[in-house]
Structure formats: structure tokens, C-alpha cells
Enzyme design. Structure first.
Site, PDB file in Angstrom:
ATOM      1  CB  SER A  15      -2.370 -13.796  14.257  1.00 56.01           C
ATOM      2  OG  SER A  15      -1.799 -13.680  12.968  1.00 56.01           O
ATOM      3  CD  GLU A  17      -7.998  -9.429   8.386  1.00 49.51           C
ATOM      4  OE1 GLU A  17      -6.791  -9.242   8.207  1.00 49.51           O
ATOM      5  OE2 GLU A  17      -8.868  -9.203   7.517  1.00 49.51           O
ATOM      6  CB  THR A  48     -10.921  -5.397   9.326  1.00 46.70           C
ATOM      7  OG1 THR A  48     -12.314  -5.552   9.548  1.00 46.70           O
ATOM      8  CG2 THR A  48     -10.299  -6.711   8.946  1.00 46.70           C
ATOM      9  CE1 TYR A  49     -10.928   2.762  12.747  1.00 43.07           C
ATOM     10  CE2 TYR A  49      -9.956   3.534  10.697  1.00 43.07           C
ATOM     11  CZ  TYR A  49     -10.536   3.799  11.925  1.00 43.07           C
ATOM     12  OH  TYR A  49     -10.703   5.095  12.325  1.00 43.07           O
ATOM     13  NE  ARG A 107      -4.002   3.759  -0.177  1.00 39.72           N
ATOM     14  CZ  ARG A 107      -4.087   3.565  -1.479  1.00 39.72           C
ATOM     15  NH1 ARG A 107      -3.247   4.195  -2.285  1.00 39.72           N
ATOM     16  NH2 ARG A 107      -4.967   2.734  -2.000  1.00 39.72           N
ATOM     17  CG  ASP A 109      -8.595   0.338  -0.868  1.00 39.53           C
ATOM     18  OD1 ASP A 109      -7.558   0.646  -1.477  1.00 39.53           O
ATOM     19  OD2 ASP A 109      -8.861  -0.813  -0.494  1.00 39.53           O
ATOM     20  CE  LYS A 168       3.648  -0.925   3.389  1.00 34.39           C
ATOM     21  NZ  LYS A 168       2.204  -1.234   3.170  1.00 34.39           N
ATOM     22  CD  GLN A 178      -3.926  -8.590  -1.842  1.00 36.12           C
ATOM     23  OE1 GLN A 178      -4.564  -7.560  -1.720  1.00 36.12           O
ATOM     24  NE2 GLN A 178      -3.264  -8.874  -2.935  1.00 36.12           N
ATOM     25  CG  PHE A 218     -11.474 -10.370  -2.178  1.00 38.58           C
ATOM     26  CD1 PHE A 218     -11.692  -8.994  -2.197  1.00 38.58           C
ATOM     27  CD2 PHE A 218     -10.605 -10.876  -1.217  1.00 38.58           C
ATOM     28  CE1 PHE A 218     -11.058  -8.148  -1.294  1.00 38.58           C
ATOM     29  CE2 PHE A 218      -9.963 -10.046  -0.319  1.00 38.58           C
ATOM     30  CZ  PHE A 218     -10.183  -8.681  -0.357  1.00 38.58           C
ATOM     31  CG  HIS A 267      -2.968 -12.727   9.766  1.00 34.36           C
ATOM     32  ND1 HIS A 267      -3.127 -12.332  11.071  1.00 34.36           N
ATOM     33  CD2 HIS A 267      -3.899 -12.028   9.054  1.00 34.36           C
ATOM     34  CE1 HIS A 267      -4.090 -11.421  11.150  1.00 34.36           C
ATOM     35  NE2 HIS A 267      -4.576 -11.227   9.953  1.00 34.36           N
TER      36      HIS A 267
HETATM   37  P1  FAD Z   1       0.299   1.662   1.087  1.00 34.42           P
HETATM   38  O1  FAD Z   1       1.490   0.990   1.663  1.00 34.42           O
HETATM   39  O2  FAD Z   1       0.196   3.128   1.260  1.00 34.42           O
HETATM   40  O3  FAD Z   1       0.251   1.306  -0.479  1.00 34.42           O
HETATM   41  C1  FAD Z   1      -0.846   1.676  -1.263  1.00 34.42           C
HETATM   42  C2  FAD Z   1      -0.386   1.964  -2.679  1.00 34.42           C
HETATM   43  O4  FAD Z   1       0.399   3.157  -2.700  1.00 34.42           O
HETATM   44  C3  FAD Z   1       0.489   0.861  -3.275  1.00 34.42           C
HETATM   45  O5  FAD Z   1       0.203   0.754  -4.641  1.00 34.42           O
HETATM   46  C4  FAD Z   1       1.904   1.372  -3.042  1.00 34.42           C
HETATM   47  O6  FAD Z   1       2.819   0.834  -3.976  1.00 34.42           O
HETATM   48  C5  FAD Z   1       1.716   2.886  -3.183  1.00 34.42           C
HETATM   49  N1  FAD Z   1       2.650   3.663  -2.349  1.00 34.42           N
HETATM   50  C6  FAD Z   1       3.040   3.395  -1.091  1.00 34.42           C
HETATM   51  N2  FAD Z   1       3.894   4.348  -0.644  1.00 34.42           N
HETATM   52  C7  FAD Z   1       4.040   5.241  -1.649  1.00 34.42           C
HETATM   53  C8  FAD Z   1       4.789   6.447  -1.807  1.00 34.42           C
HETATM   54  N3  FAD Z   1       5.560   6.917  -0.827  1.00 34.42           N
HETATM   55  N4  FAD Z   1       4.686   7.108  -2.981  1.00 34.42           N
HETATM   56  C9  FAD Z   1       3.906   6.644  -4.001  1.00 34.42           C
HETATM   57  N5  FAD Z   1       3.183   5.494  -3.909  1.00 34.42           N
HETATM   58  C10 FAD Z   1       3.240   4.805  -2.744  1.00 34.42           C
HETATM   59  N6  FAD Z   1      -8.309  -2.071   4.319  1.00 34.42           N
HETATM   60  C11 FAD Z   1      -9.186  -1.482   5.154  1.00 34.42           C
HETATM   61  O7  FAD Z   1      -9.884  -0.538   4.749  1.00 34.42           O
HETATM   62  N7  FAD Z   1      -9.337  -1.895   6.446  1.00 34.42           N
HETATM   63  C12 FAD Z   1      -8.613  -2.914   6.969  1.00 34.42           C
HETATM   64  O8  FAD Z   1      -8.765  -3.275   8.126  1.00 34.42           O
HETATM   65  C13 FAD Z   1      -7.662  -3.571   6.109  1.00 34.42           C
HETATM   66  N8  FAD Z   1      -6.885  -4.573   6.568  1.00 34.42           N
HETATM   67  C14 FAD Z   1      -5.931  -5.125   5.746  1.00 34.42           C
HETATM   68  C15 FAD Z   1      -5.082  -6.139   6.266  1.00 34.42           C
HETATM   69  C16 FAD Z   1      -4.121  -6.718   5.458  1.00 34.42           C
HETATM   70  C17 FAD Z   1      -3.217  -7.793   6.042  1.00 34.42           C
HETATM   71  C18 FAD Z   1      -3.993  -6.320   4.109  1.00 34.42           C
HETATM   72  C19 FAD Z   1      -2.978  -6.978   3.204  1.00 34.42           C
HETATM   73  C20 FAD Z   1      -4.815  -5.321   3.589  1.00 34.42           C
HETATM   74  C21 FAD Z   1      -5.782  -4.717   4.393  1.00 34.42           C
HETATM   75  N9  FAD Z   1      -6.618  -3.695   3.937  1.00 34.42           N
HETATM   76  C22 FAD Z   1      -7.539  -3.107   4.766  1.00 34.42           C
HETATM   77  C23 FAD Z   1      -6.536  -3.269   2.540  1.00 34.42           C
HETATM   78  C24 FAD Z   1      -5.583  -2.080   2.332  1.00 34.42           C
HETATM   79  O9  FAD Z   1      -6.034  -0.970   3.057  1.00 34.42           O
HETATM   80  C25 FAD Z   1      -5.546  -1.775   0.849  1.00 34.42           C
HETATM   81  O10 FAD Z   1      -4.895  -2.805   0.162  1.00 34.42           O
HETATM   82  C26 FAD Z   1      -4.950  -0.430   0.467  1.00 34.42           C
HETATM   83  O11 FAD Z   1      -5.204  -0.224  -0.922  1.00 34.42           O
HETATM   84  C27 FAD Z   1      -3.446  -0.342   0.643  1.00 34.42           C
HETATM   85  O12 FAD Z   1      -3.090  -0.259   1.947  1.00 34.42           O
HETATM   86  P2  FAD Z   1      -1.545  -0.257   2.369  1.00 34.42           P
HETATM   87  O13 FAD Z   1      -1.503  -0.036   3.806  1.00 34.42           O
HETATM   88  O14 FAD Z   1      -0.848  -1.442   1.817  1.00 34.42           O
HETATM   89  O15 FAD Z   1      -1.065   1.057   1.579  1.00 34.42           O
END
Ligand code: FAD
Length: 285
Positions: A15, A17, A48-49, A107, A109, A168, A178, A218, A267
Site C-alpha cells: 500500500s 501513503e 494522511t490527516y 490519536r 499529536d 488496539k 512507523q 525526523f 506500506h
Molecule cells: P496512541 O495509540 O493513542 O498512543 C499515543 C501515546 O499514548 C503512546 O505513547 C501510547 O503508549 C500512549 N497511550 C495509548 N493508550 C493509552 C492509554 N490508554 N493510557 C495511557 N497512555 C496511552 N499523525 C497525524 O497527525 N496524521 C496522520 O495522518 C498520521 N498518520 C500516521 C500513520 C502511521 C502509520 C503512523 C505510525 C503514525 C501516524 N501519525 C499521524 C502520527 C501519530 O498520530 C502520532 O505518532 C501520535 O503521537 C500517536 O498516535 P497513535 O494513534 O499511535 O496514538
């Protein structure tokens, strides 16, 4: 086409991105790039979003555009930090109407322009909250999530992040990693997931290096290891063309080793370019 079904029905594949182009002038080139990839037959494109400063509205536009071409499946990324249930609901409903039944649930940032942003006050605090929400209200969607072979940069420890990712993985359909440059991290992670008895497709995120300095920056931000061997190779290149060639070779080596280890799906982070990823892809698919 739901992505989880493609991962079940295909033996191998890749796939791509993309990020939505910021400027109108970049849109034309972007659309040409997308079309160039058609002959390589990707499984799907993910968009991406709000990443890298692009606006969130653009993601929907680009998804709508690719979907209208009917060339390959598409998956919008969706971040939930700072979002409300109502805003998430209306956006997913728009994808539902388009019959785009795929979401990468993230989630995201905290916004850089908001001081002391308090995640705990939001309706969604972590990606898991979005994953649960989509599963509950849009169960016909295929749900992807992100994971971090070396641990998430903001996590207190690898182990803690791993546990959060496992939560998850139990609900989602597949997970995309990542970027990483040392396959050992990905393979170790996969072993740990298997040991936990969680059945999920883990897809390595591969980025062929075009600009090593930018990648290093990065990687520092994401706490991703640059192997010494890669540093050595890159320290010897004398032109940008040589650098791209070295980046392609490294990505080919990564894919070859992973395929030997039984990895079937990949990917690619295209950075909206064709040259680098296509050079890697055509060696395998
Ligand atoms: P989470 O799974 O919520 O994790 C974030 C942090 O919180 C981690 O440190 C985790 O250990 C912690 N955590 C998780 N669950 C809990 C809980 N229940 N209690 C306490 N701590 C917890 N960013 C963008 O803005 N737009 C995009 O399109 C985008 N695309 C991405 C695509 C990929 C394939 C990847 C790998 C990353 C992408 N990102 C994107 C970056 C991502 O949004 C960031 O890395 C963000 O900081 C974490 O997102 P996550 O969904 O992994 O978060």
C-alpha cells in the site's frame, strides 16, 4: 473494498501513503503521481490527516478524488485528539456515503499552536477511544491502527507502549508501523505480538531515503534508530543521485529480508513522490 478483506484474500501486496497537497499548484502533480502508481497495482492508498501542516479538510477532498477514479481502494487517516464525537461522527458518515469503508484510527499529536494542551479534557484521549468508537458505531468499516517497533516517542517505556498497542490490536483489523531502518525491531515486535496470542496483520512502514539529513531529523523526533551501517553508507555518497540510489538499495534490502521472514504486506511512505518507492516496489510486485 475493505482492506481487511484484501489482507485476507491476497498472498502479498503493498500500500502507499500520501499526504494531501497544500497548494493548488501541487495538486496537478499529485494527481499525476497517483495515476503513475496505477500500473504497479497497489492494494490501496492511505491519505494522511492534518499531518505535516496540511489541513484536515483536504483529506476528505483527496479521498473523494481517488475514490472517484476507481483505480484502487483508499483509506483516510483520522486523528481524534481535540475532536468531538459529533465531529468524528459526521466525517465518518461522509466516508460511509462515499462507500469508503476504511479508516486508519489515530490519536494524532497535540496542536503546536496551543500551549499546555490538555489531552485528558478531550472526548477522545487515545487512539483506542477512536478504535472503540468506530467499532461500536461503524462496525462495517475496516479499522487500521499505528504501532511503533521501537516504542512511541512519548511513551514512558517500550513495554508500556506495547501494552497500549496490544489493546488496539485486539479490536482493530490491521496495524501499520512507523518507519524503521533496522528490521530487528519489527521482527522482535512481531514475535512479542505472536507470543501474546493476538492475531493481527502487522504491516511494516518502509520509507526509501531520498534526503538523509531530513530523515535523520525526523528519526530523532520519532526516536527511530539509524543503524551505523546506514550512517556509513550515507557518509560516503557524493551526490543526491547517489544518495537516492543508496536509499533505494537500503529499502530493497529491508523488504527482501522481511519477505524471507514471512512478511507478506508492506506500506510505503511515498512523500508524494513516485521515483523512489516505484524503484523499490518493482523488485517485488
Ligand atoms: P496512541 O495509540 O493513542 O498512543 C499515543 C501515546 O499514548 C503512546 O505513547 C501510547 O503508549 C500512549 N497511550 C495509548 N493508550 C493509552 C492509554 N490508554 N493510557 C495511557 N497512555 C496511552 N499523525 C497525524 O497527525 N496524521 C496522520 O495522518 C498520521 N498518520 C500516521 C500513520 C502511521 C502509520 C503512523 C505510525 C503514525 C501516524 N501519525 C499521524 C502520527 C501519530 O498520530 C502520532 O505518532 C501520535 O503521537 C500517536 O498516535 P497513535 O494513534 O499511535 O496514538
Amino acid at each position: 473494498m475493505r482492506i481487511k478483506e484484501r489482507y485476507k484474500s491476497e498472498k502479498t501486496g503493498f500500500s502507499l501513503e500520501f499526504f494531501p497537497p497544500k497548494e493548488v499548484e501541487q495538486e496537478k502533480k499529485f494527481k499525476e503521481t497517483i495515476k503513475k502508481y496505477v500500473d504497479l497495482k497497489p492494494l490501496y492508498a492511505s491519505i494522511t490527516y492534518g499531518a505535516g501542516g496540511t489541513t484536515q479538510d483536504k483529506t476528505f477532498e483527496i479521498v473523494e478524488f481517488i475514490n472517484s477514479l476507481d483505480i484502487f481502494a483508499v483509506m483516510p487517516h483520522l486523528t481524534c485528539i481535540g475532536a468531538t464525537k459529533s465531529s468524528i461522527n459526521s466525517l465518518i458518515k461522509k466516508y460511509d456515503e462515499l462507500k469508503v469503508f476504511n479508516i486508519l484510527a489515530l490519536r494524532g499529536d497535540p496542536p503546536k499552536n496551543v500551549e499546555n494542551f490538555d489531552i485528558s479534557k478531550g472526548e477522545f484521549k487515545h487512539a483506542i477511544d477512536l478504535v472503540k468508537y468506530v467499532r461500536e458505531y461503524f462496525d462495517h468499516f475496516s479499522i487500521g491502527v499505528a504501532f511503533y517497533p521501537e516504542g512511541h516517542s512519548q511513551a514512558r517505556s517500550f513495554e508500556e507502549d506495547f501494552e497500549h498497542c496490544i489493546e488496539k490490536f485486539k479490536i482493530a483489523d490491521f496495524a501499520i508501523s512507523q518507519m524503521f531502518f533496522d528490521n530487528e525491531y519489527f521482527l522482535r515486535y512481531r514475535d512479542l505480538v505472536i507470543k501474546r496470542g493476538v492475531d493481527i496483520t502487522l504491516v511494516p512502514g518502509i520509507i526509501p531515503i531520498g534526503n538523509f539529513e531530513r530523515i535523520k531529523e525526523f528519526a530523532r523526533f520519532c526516536k527511530v534508530t539509524i543503524p551505523k551501517k546506514l550512517e556509513d553508507i550515507m557518509s560516503k555518497v557524493s551526490s543526491s543521485e547517489d544518495m537516492k540510489k543508496a536509499g533505494i538499495d537500503w529499502a530493497i534490502k529491508q523488504c527482501s529480508e522481511l519477505i524471507k521472514e514471512g512478511v507478506m504486506f508492506f506500506h510505503f511512505y511515498t512523500l508524494n513522490q513516485f521515483e523512489l518507492c516505484s524503484e523499490v516496489i518493482k523488485n517485488f510486485w
